[in-house]
Design an enzyme around this catalytic site. Structure first.
Site, PDB file in Angstrom:
ATOM      1  N   CYS A   3       0.829  -1.211   0.000  1.00 40.37           N
ATOM      2  CA  CYS A   3       0.000   0.000   0.000  1.00 40.37           C
ATOM      3  C   CYS A   3       0.862   1.260   0.000  1.00 40.37           C
ATOM      4  O   CYS A   3       1.393   1.668   1.045  1.00 40.37           O
ATOM      5  CB  CYS A   3      -0.922  -0.011   1.226  1.00 40.37           C
ATOM      6  SG  CYS A   3      -1.949   1.451   1.350  1.00 40.37           S
ATOM      7  N   CYS A  27      -0.392   4.187   2.163  1.00 38.24           N
ATOM      8  CA  CYS A  27      -0.220   3.980   3.614  1.00 38.24           C
ATOM      9  C   CYS A  27       1.238   4.165   4.027  1.00 38.24           C
ATOM     10  O   CYS A  27       1.522   4.750   5.069  1.00 38.24           O
ATOM     11  CB  CYS A  27      -0.634   2.565   4.039  1.00 38.24           C
ATOM     12  SG  CYS A  27      -2.109   1.919   3.259  1.00 38.24           S
ATOM     13  N   ASP A  28       2.161   3.636   3.233  1.00 37.90           N
ATOM     14  CA  ASP A  28       3.552   3.506   3.692  1.00 37.90           C
ATOM     15  C   ASP A  28       4.570   4.356   2.939  1.00 37.90           C
ATOM     16  O   ASP A  28       5.728   4.433   3.361  1.00 37.90           O
ATOM     17  CB  ASP A  28       3.987   2.029   3.599  1.00 37.90           C
ATOM     18  CG  ASP A  28       3.114   1.135   4.462  1.00 37.90           C
ATOM     19  OD1 ASP A  28       2.664   1.611   5.514  1.00 37.90           O
ATOM     20  OD2 ASP A  28       2.874  -0.027   4.078  1.00 37.90           O
TER      21      ASP A  28
END
Ligand code: FAD
Ligand code: NAP
Length: 323
Positions: free
Chosen positions: A136, A139-140
């Protein structure tokens, strides 16, 4: 198991774009509608950086589109509760939905559980998951400012999310063939981006680390079998999707890979059970197509319940005549 007293007209399982649209259509038709979701409403949109192919928005962040869809979905009285659905049981004209310790009784079910990311299945992938290995970008990505990343895959997700990651890092897209599967517009943008490089005909054999975090990837050239090790700080894996349908396999409505088979009205082989969006066997998996499926299923569920009421009323009238 705790059985809830309410009898729903429609239970929608999964609050991605497909499920939310189905719940909107069903509740707007005055059906008693329950939306069961085991995570945050929005589905894959929550893991998508930018959406440019949803009409009405030139460009919108995935999580923002998710929030807007949720707001408009809930305006017609659908109920939303947390629930991780494990099974659907067919009980005459009722469908019983089991989620954790609770069971819910309904006349129709719309399955909108989407898909999950396929794993690469190489040494180091599980060990360094969350410590350099990610599925992701939104997200990261921010953890990798000024670093070097490998992105594995050649489809829309790998190329689009890989390009998104260049705001933080240098990105090498490692693909097993010498041409991309991604849409042309997504490819063109990546080819023009100076922070994106490509390694072609490349099979990732292993993800290396120092015990704490990722340090590199071992790549084999498919044509020459030459092995090289590339130093990277993170590996983002986008090698396709698989159906999120384990809970429904016993119903016999899936193909050999687990995608749910429906007709064009989103009806499965079991009356009163519909399936929509990415979990369905189909060619184009997008937000727009999930939304389209959701509208059709919400509408069809309404017709199904009307028919059911008519059938039950006729049977009751016939029984009274006999008496
Ligand atoms: P999903 O969005 O996957 O939602 C399914 C929901 O069901 C999830 O919230 C999940 O938690 C829930 N769920 C699953 N199982 C259960 C269960 N047993 N019980 C309860 N809840 C459950 N498409 C575009 O059109 N434009 C894009 O820019 C775009 N970018 C993308 C980027 C990435 C990285 C990826 C992976 C996909 C992208 N897509 C894009 C595709 C798009 O996101 C999907 O086609 C779409 O989200 C599918 O919607 P859905 O409602 O079928 O499923
Ligand atoms: P995908 O289209 O199935 O692409 C998967 C990629 O991974 C392919 O390039 C494939 O290679 C490669 N691959 C598969 N298995 C592999 C393995 N074991 N090792 C190495 N590489 C492997 O999946 P996706 O890109 O995740 O897209 C999923 C769905 O979401 C699609 O329907 C897509 O259109 C949609 N989506 C849309 C958008 C958008 O509209 N902007 C963005 C993202 C995703 P081959 O090419 O050789 O098969």
């Amino acid at each position: 198991m705790e059985q809830t007293e309410t009898i729903y007209d429609v239970i929608v399982i999964g609050a991605g774009p497909g499920g939310m649209t189905a719940a909107l259509y069903a509740s707007r038709s005055n059906l008693k509608t329950l939306l069961l979701e085991r995570g945050i409403p929005g589905g894959e949109m929550n893991n998508t950086a930018e959406v440019e192919n949803y009409p009405g928005f030139n460009s919108i962040l995935g999580p923002e589109l998710a929030e807007r869809m949720y707001e408009s979905t809930m305006q017609f009285g659908a109920e939303h509760v947390y629930g991780d659905v494990k099974r659907i049981v067919v009980d005459g004209d009722y469908r019983i939905v089991e989620a954790g310790k609770k069971t819910y009784k309904t006349r129709a079910v719309i399955i909108a559980t989407g898909s999950y990311h396929r794993k690469l299945g190489v040494p180091g992938e599980a060990q360094y998951n969350g410590r350099g290995v990610s599925y992701c970008a939104v997200c990261d990505g921010a953890f990798f400012k000024g670093k070097k990343l490998a992105v594995v895959g050649g489809g829309d997700s790998a190329v689009e999310e890989g390009t998104y990651l260049t705001q933080f890092a240098d990105v090498n897209i490692v693909h097993r063939r010498d041409e991309l599967r991604a849409q042309k517009v997504i490819q063109d943008r990546a080819f023009k981006n100076e922070k994106v490089s490509f390694t072609w005909n490349a099979i990732v054999e292993e993800i290396k680390g120092d015990g704490q975090k990722v340090t590199g990837v071992v790549i084999r050239n498919k044509n020459t079998n030459e092995i090289t090790e590339e130093a990277v700080d993170g590996v983002f894996i986008y090698v396709g999707i698989l159906p999120q349908s384990d809970a429904f396999l016993d119903l016999g409505i899936t193909d050999e890979e687990g995608w749910i088979i429906t007709n064009e009205h989103m009806e499965t082989a079991i009356p009163g059970i519909f399936a929509i969006g990415d979990v369905r066997q189909k060619l184009l998996r997008q937000i727009t197509t999930a939304v389209g499926d959701g509208g059709e299923a919400g509408n069809r569920a309404f017709a199904y319940i009307e028919d059911l009421h008519d059938r039950l009323a006729a049977a009751e009238a016939a029984a009274e005549t006999v008496d």
